[in-house]
Design a protein around this motif. Structure first.
Motif, short mmCIF file in Angstrom:
data_model
loop_
_atom_site.label_atom_id
_atom_site.label_comp_id
_atom_site.label_asym_id
_atom_site.label_seq_id
_atom_site.Cartn_x
_atom_site.Cartn_y
_atom_site.Cartn_z
N VAL A 259 0.84 -1.22 -0.10
CA VAL A 259 -0.04 -0.12 0.00
C VAL A 259 0.81 1.36 0.01
O VAL A 259 0.66 2.10 -0.65
N VAL A 260 1.74 1.38 0.80
CA VAL A 260 2.75 2.42 0.97
C VAL A 260 3.43 2.49 -0.44
O VAL A 260 3.54 3.62 -0.81
N ALA A 261 4.00 1.46 -0.89
CA ALA A 261 4.82 1.70 -2.23
C ALA A 261 3.75 2.19 -3.24
O ALA A 261 4.34 3.10 -4.14
N ARG A 262 2.52 2.01 -3.26
CA ARG A 262 1.53 2.49 -4.11
C ARG A 262 1.23 3.94 -4.08
O ARG A 262 1.13 4.67 -4.96
N ILE A 263 0.93 4.14 -2.77
CA ILE A 263 0.35 5.68 -2.55
C ILE A 263 1.18 6.54 -1.64
O ILE A 263 0.89 7.70 -1.60
N GLY A 264 2.17 5.88 -0.86
CA GLY A 264 3.10 6.93 -0.12
C GLY A 264 2.40 6.91 1.47
O GLY A 264 1.61 6.61 1.66
N ASP A 265 3.33 7.36 1.97
CA ASP A 265 3.21 7.29 3.61
C ASP A 265 2.03 8.19 3.91
O ASP A 265 1.40 8.17 4.79
N ARG A 266 2.07 9.59 3.32
CA ARG A 266 1.22 10.55 3.67
C ARG A 266 -0.35 10.06 3.44
O ARG A 266 -0.99 10.06 4.40
N ALA A 267 -0.61 9.50 2.44
CA ALA A 267 -1.87 8.86 1.96
C ALA A 267 -2.30 7.91 2.69
O ALA A 267 -3.53 7.48 3.00
N THR A 268 -1.15 6.75 3.20
CA THR A 268 -1.51 5.74 4.05
C THR A 268 -2.15 6.24 5.37
O THR A 268 -3.07 5.53 5.90
N ALA A 371 -0.70 13.96 9.26
CA ALA A 371 0.39 13.24 8.00
C ALA A 371 1.15 14.33 7.27
O ALA A 371 2.43 14.29 7.17
N ARG A 372 0.41 15.55 7.00
CA ARG A 372 1.06 16.51 6.42
C ARG A 372 2.13 17.26 7.00
O ARG A 372 3.06 17.67 6.64
N LEU A 373 1.91 17.31 8.38
CA LEU A 373 3.09 17.92 9.23
C LEU A 373 4.43 17.19 9.33
O LEU A 373 5.33 17.56 9.28
N ILE A 374 4.27 15.82 9.45
CA ILE A 374 5.30 15.03 9.61
C ILE A 374 5.98 14.60 8.27
O ILE A 374 6.92 14.13 8.23
N MET A 375 5.27 14.82 7.26
CA MET A 375 5.94 14.64 6.02
C MET A 375 6.85 15.90 5.25
O MET A 375 7.37 15.62 4.42
N THR A 376 6.69 16.98 6.08
CA THR A 376 7.38 18.19 5.74
C THR A 376 8.72 18.07 6.28
O THR A 376 8.91 18.10 7.40
N GLU A 377 9.92 17.90 5.49
CA GLU A 377 11.22 17.52 6.02
C GLU A 377 11.67 18.95 6.41
O GLU A 377 11.78 19.99 5.42
N ARG A 378 12.58 18.95 7.63
CA ARG A 378 13.51 19.93 7.79
C ARG A 378 14.90 19.51 7.93
O ARG A 378 15.22 18.27 8.01
#
Length: 379
Positions: A259-268, A371-378
């Motif tokens: 699932v992650v490989a298809r849609i990504g971490d955020r969407a999962t 999800a949006r917050l933790i997917m933003t890389e710093r």
């Protein structure tokens, strides 16, 4: 990565996760026997269990330093062998002090292997170039089920607790020794400081992990009481809800990498919100047992890949060493497990258990919607 190294590393890491789950769950059926053997009350049992959690948290805080210096392989081996060797002593400790000390050592082994195997899983995932974390955590869930079922079955066949744990210890020893030569030789040794103050982005992941573990622990500890208290199931069948939740979570993790490989971490993470909210609504407002059972299945599916995704994000961030970040979130997770049952009990005492479960659903929705917050890389 050569195919031989890939296959061996995959098997070795799966065995490590299986051993960790198996060892922890093998202790659970021994708790009532320990209480009877030592003739202690519930308060003392709680203090003894706190020894296990304390040992785990201390080991997790130190494991990142050890991993940076020695790599993850020796820590996985030491933690796995520690679990195997200490487990039989939990079945024969004759004094509260002796059991408390043994549980502390058991917790140290558990905390060490927990951090090291997650760091090693991130190394393997990075080398493979594709998601693997969900399948590894599925092995942990399978290990939990197997460990609890094995000890329960042996005790049902009238084997002594000591004999039961010795058999389990042999299984764990064989598994972790088999895993040792298959683990990645590179380890995760890092250059630079062995400890840094956690960045706020990592602290956010840690808070979300603590909430997730709190919810998982509450499902294990309180689901039977909710079902029986609302007269949906008889007392003898109260554990069915927990069983369905665990089964659904394991199934979700087994399919999670695809699932992650298809849609990504955020969407999962985001897609987990709907089954979680629907599941908690069903559990809290269920007019009949069948609706509540469906709710536990939905919650298990929705929550299944949250922790694997959080671990992956901790390993990918660039603001602090991956080993330290993994130690921070696993420590926060265990803190959630330790504090959660008491907190749920307090809310249930004041407002009722259904409302407490409703609050769990709201907390878990906050995790997935972050999800949006933790997917933003710093950097």
């Amino acid at each position: 990565m050569p195919s031989a190294n890939w296959s061996a590393g995959l098997l070795g890491t799966r065995l490590a996760f299986f051993v960790a789950g198996f060892g922890l769950a093998a202790w659970a059926p021994l708790v009532p026997l320990a209480k009877e053997r030592l003739a202690v009350n519930d308060r003392m049992v709680g203090l003894l269990l706190l020894c296990l959690g304390t040992g785990s948290v201390i080991a997790m805080l130190l494991a990142s330093v050890s991993n940076a210096r020695y790599g993850s392989r020796p820590i996985i081996l030491a933690g796995g062998l520690g679990l195997a060797m200490i487990l039989p002593w939990l079945a024969i400790a004759e004094t509260p002090l002796g059991l408390g000390a043994t549980l502390f050592a058991f917790g140290v082994s558990l905390g060490s292997i927990d951090v090291a195997m997650n760091i090693h899983a991130i190394d393997l995932e990075r080398a493979a170039g594709r998601p693997l974390m969900s399948s590894f955590h599925a092995q942990y869930s399978i290990g939990e089920f197997s460990g609890s079922a094995a000890v329960t079955s042996f005790l049902s066949l009238e084997l002594s607790p000591r004999s039961s744990t010795l058999v389990c210890s042999a299984v764990m020893t064989i598994a972790i020794v088999s895993a040792w030569p298959r683990l990645l030789a590179t380890g995760s040794r890092q250059q630079g400081p062995l400890f840094v103050v956690p960045d706020r982005s990592v602290l956010l992941i840690a808070v979300l992990a603590a909430i997730t573990f709190l919810v998982e622990g509450a499902m294990l500890d309180w689901s039977a009481l909710l079902l029986v208290g609302r007269n949906l199931l008889a007392e003898a069948h109260g554990g069915i809800g927990c069983m369905l939740f665990s089964s659904a979570m394991t199934a979700g993790r087994l399919s999670g990498d695809a699932v992650v490989a298809r849609i990504g971490d955020r969407a999962t993470l985001m897609l987990g919100t709907l089954p979680i909210v629907t599941g908690f609504l069903a559990v809290v407002a269920a007019p009949v047992a069948l609706v509540a059972m469906a709710g536990f299945l939905l919650i298990g599916l929705g929550i299944s890949n949250v922790v694997p995704v959080l671990c992956r994000r901790a390993g990918k961030q660039k603001v602090m060493p991956a080993g330290v970040a993994i130690a921070v979130i696993t420590t926060a997770g265990y803190a959630g497990i330790l504090v959660g049952p008491a907190g749920i009990g307090l809310v249930a005492h004041m407002f009722g258990l259904p409302l407490a479960f409703g609050m769990l659903g709201a907390l878990m929705s906050m995790v997935t919607l972050s999800a949006r917050l933790i997917m933003t890389e710093r950097r």
